[in-house]
Scaffold this active site. Structure first.
Site, PDB file in Angstrom:
ATOM      1  N   HIS A 274      45.070  38.711  45.367  1.00 48.17           N
ATOM      2  CA  HIS A 274      44.120  38.407  44.284  1.00 48.17           C
ATOM      3  C   HIS A 274      42.760  38.007  44.881  1.00 48.17           C
ATOM      4  CE1 HIS A 274      43.144  36.400  40.261  1.00 48.17           C
ATOM      5  NE2 HIS A 274      42.220  35.906  41.067  1.00 48.17           N
ATOM      6  N   GLU A 275      42.798  37.133  45.898  1.00 49.23           N
ATOM      7  CA  GLU A 275      41.536  36.625  46.463  1.00 49.23           C
ATOM      8  C   GLU A 275      40.810  37.696  47.276  1.00 49.23           C
ATOM      9  OE1 GLU A 275      40.555  34.132  45.102  1.00 49.23           O
ATOM     10  OE2 GLU A 275      42.429  33.201  44.453  1.00 49.23           O
TER      11      GLU A 275
ATOM     12  N   CYS B 128      42.403  33.623  36.367  1.00 46.53           N
ATOM     13  CA  CYS B 128      41.349  33.494  37.378  1.00 46.53           C
ATOM     14  C   CYS B 128      40.335  32.468  36.902  1.00 46.53           C
ATOM     15  CB  CYS B 128      40.677  34.853  37.555  1.00 46.53           C
ATOM     16  SG  CYS B 128      39.445  34.904  38.844  1.00 46.53           S
TER      17      CYS B 128
END
Lengths: 167, 173
Positions: A138-139, A96
Site C-alpha cells: 500500500h505504501e 488510507c
C-alpha cells in the site's frame, strides 16, 4: 515541529511519482522522525509514505507491531524500497489517511521480499507476509502515485477463493 | 433547507436506466448520497439516498416523467439521512450450499443470536435449474467477537452448508 499535514485525495500531488533519495543526512533523518510522528497521529495508522505529507521522495514507514497475533519486522524505515519477490495473493480491506471515510477491498501479494535502504543509507532486506506485506505494498504504491482506489476489486470475486472446510 | 429521501425505483432491466434517472434528478436539483443499484432476476433495482431542497411531493414530480417513460415503480421515504456515518465491518461471512427453503433464515438467525449486525448482504442462486446452489456474502459487525460466530455456525456445516468466517482487519496506511 508541528505535525505534518496529510494530503487528501483529490489532491493531484498524490499522483506524482516520487524521486529516489540520494543524500542521507540529518535533514533526512529529522524528516523521517516527523513522518513517523504523522503516521502515529493518524487513527490506526500502520504505515505512511513521504508523498502523503507532500515530500516527493521514496521514503516509507511501516509498523504493524501494534496488531496482535501477526508476524512483523517491527518498525521498518524503507528508503528507495524495491519489492523483489511476490507470492500468492489475497483480498483485504484497506483505507488510507489520504482518503478519509472510505474503505474498500484490494488484492495484494500475500508474501513479499524487499530491499531498501535505512535512514543511514545501509542496505536492508525484509521478508513480509499477510497484513505487514499488505501495508508495505500500500505504501510503496504511494511512491508511484497510486492509491488503493486505483486497485479496488469487487468483493464478489472473493467468493470461491478460500479453502473448503472439512465436514 | 435540504432534506434527505430514500428513493427506490424498480422495473424491467434495460440499457440506460441509471443515466436517464440520475440525469433527471440532477436537472431537478437533487444530490445523490450513498446508493445501491443492481440487477436482480431481470429487474433493475435502485436505492438512492437523495437530497433535495424541497418536499417528497417535489421529488415525486421530478422522478415521475422518467419513471413513467422507463416503466419503473417508484417509492419514496423521507429519511434521517447523513453521510460520513460509515460503520466499519470487522467480519466477512460467506455461505454456500445446495439451495433449499429457509437457508437465509437459518444462517442469519444463527448470526443474529451470536451478535452479528449485518451491514451488507448479497446473495445469489447459481448452479443449474435442477441442482441450484445458494451463495450468500455478508459483511458485518461481530459485536461479541468472531469466535462466537464461528462456534455458532459450526452446527450448520453438519447440514451440508459451507460457511467461512473471516476477520476483516482494515489497514489504514
Amino acid at each position: 515541529m508541528p505535525l505534518l499535514e496529510i494530503l487528501k485525495y483529490p489532491d493531484e500531488r498524490l499522483k506524482q511519482i516520487s524521486n529516489e533519495v540520494v543524500v542521507f543526512d540529518d535533514v533526512l533523518r529529522s524528516f523521517i522522525t516527523d513522518l513517523e510522528e504523522a503516521m502515529r497521529a493518524g487513527p490506526g495508522g500502520v504505515g505512511i509514505a513521504a508523498p502523503q505529507v507532500a515530500r516527493f521522495e521514496r521514503i516509507v514507514i511501516v509498523d504493524v507491531s501494534g496488531k496482535p497475533k501477526i508476524k512483523h519486522n517491527g518498525c521498518m524505515i524503507l528508503v528507495n524500497p524495491e519489492i523483489t519477490e511476490w507470492e500468492g495473493y489475497k483480498i483485504g480491506r484497506e483505507g488510507c489517511m489520504s482518503v478519509p471515510d472510505y474503505t474498500g477491498n484490494v488484492m495484494r501479494a500475500e508474501k513479499i521480499k524487499l530491499e531498501a535502504l535505512d535512514e543511514h543509507g545501509i542496505k536492508r532486506e525484509f521478508e513480509c507476509e499477510g497484513y505487514e506485506a499488505r501495508a508495505v505494498q500500500h505504501e510503496i504504491d504511494h511512491l508511484d502515485g497510486l492509491l488503493f482506489l486505483d486497485r479496488l476489486v469487487s468483493r464478489k470475486k472473493d467468493l470461491f477463493r478460500r479453502k473448503v472446510y472439512k465436514k | 433547507m435540504s432534506n434527505w429521501f430514500m428513493l427506490n425505483l424498480i422495473g424491467n432491466d434495460q440499457s440506460g436506466i441509471v443515466a436517464q434517472v440520475t440525469n433527471a434528478l440532477y436537472k431537478g436539483g437533487c444530490h445523490l448520497g450513498e446508493t445501491s443499484m443492481m440487477r436482480l432476476g431481470g429487474n433493475f433495482t435502485m436505492m438512492m439516498m437523495t437530497s433535495l431542497d424541497g418536499t417528497e411531493t417535489d421529488l415525486e414530480k421530478i422522478v415521475k416523467p422518467v419513471a413513467e417513460k422507463l416503466e419503473l415503480h417508484v417509492h419514496i421515504d423521507s429519511i434521517e439521512g447523513r453521510l460520513h456515518q460509515h460503520v466499519e465491518p470487522n467480519v466477512r461471512v460467506t455461505v454456500f450450499g445446495a439451495d433449499r427453503a429457509g437457508i437465509v433464515a437459518q444462517v442469519t438467525g444463527v448470526l443474529s443470536e451470536s451478535g452479528m449486525n449485518i451491514l451488507d448482504l448479497e446473495s445469489d442462486v447459481g448452479g443449474t435449474e435442477d441442482k441450484p446452489i445458494y451463495i450468500m456474502y455478508m459483511e458485518g459487525l461481530a459485536e461479541d467477537g468472531i469466535e462466537a460466530l464461528r462456534t455458532a455456525l459450526e452446527a450448520l456445516r453438519t447440514e451440508g452448508i459451507d460457511v467461512d468466517v473471516e476477520e476483516i482487519e482494515t489497514l489504514i496506511g
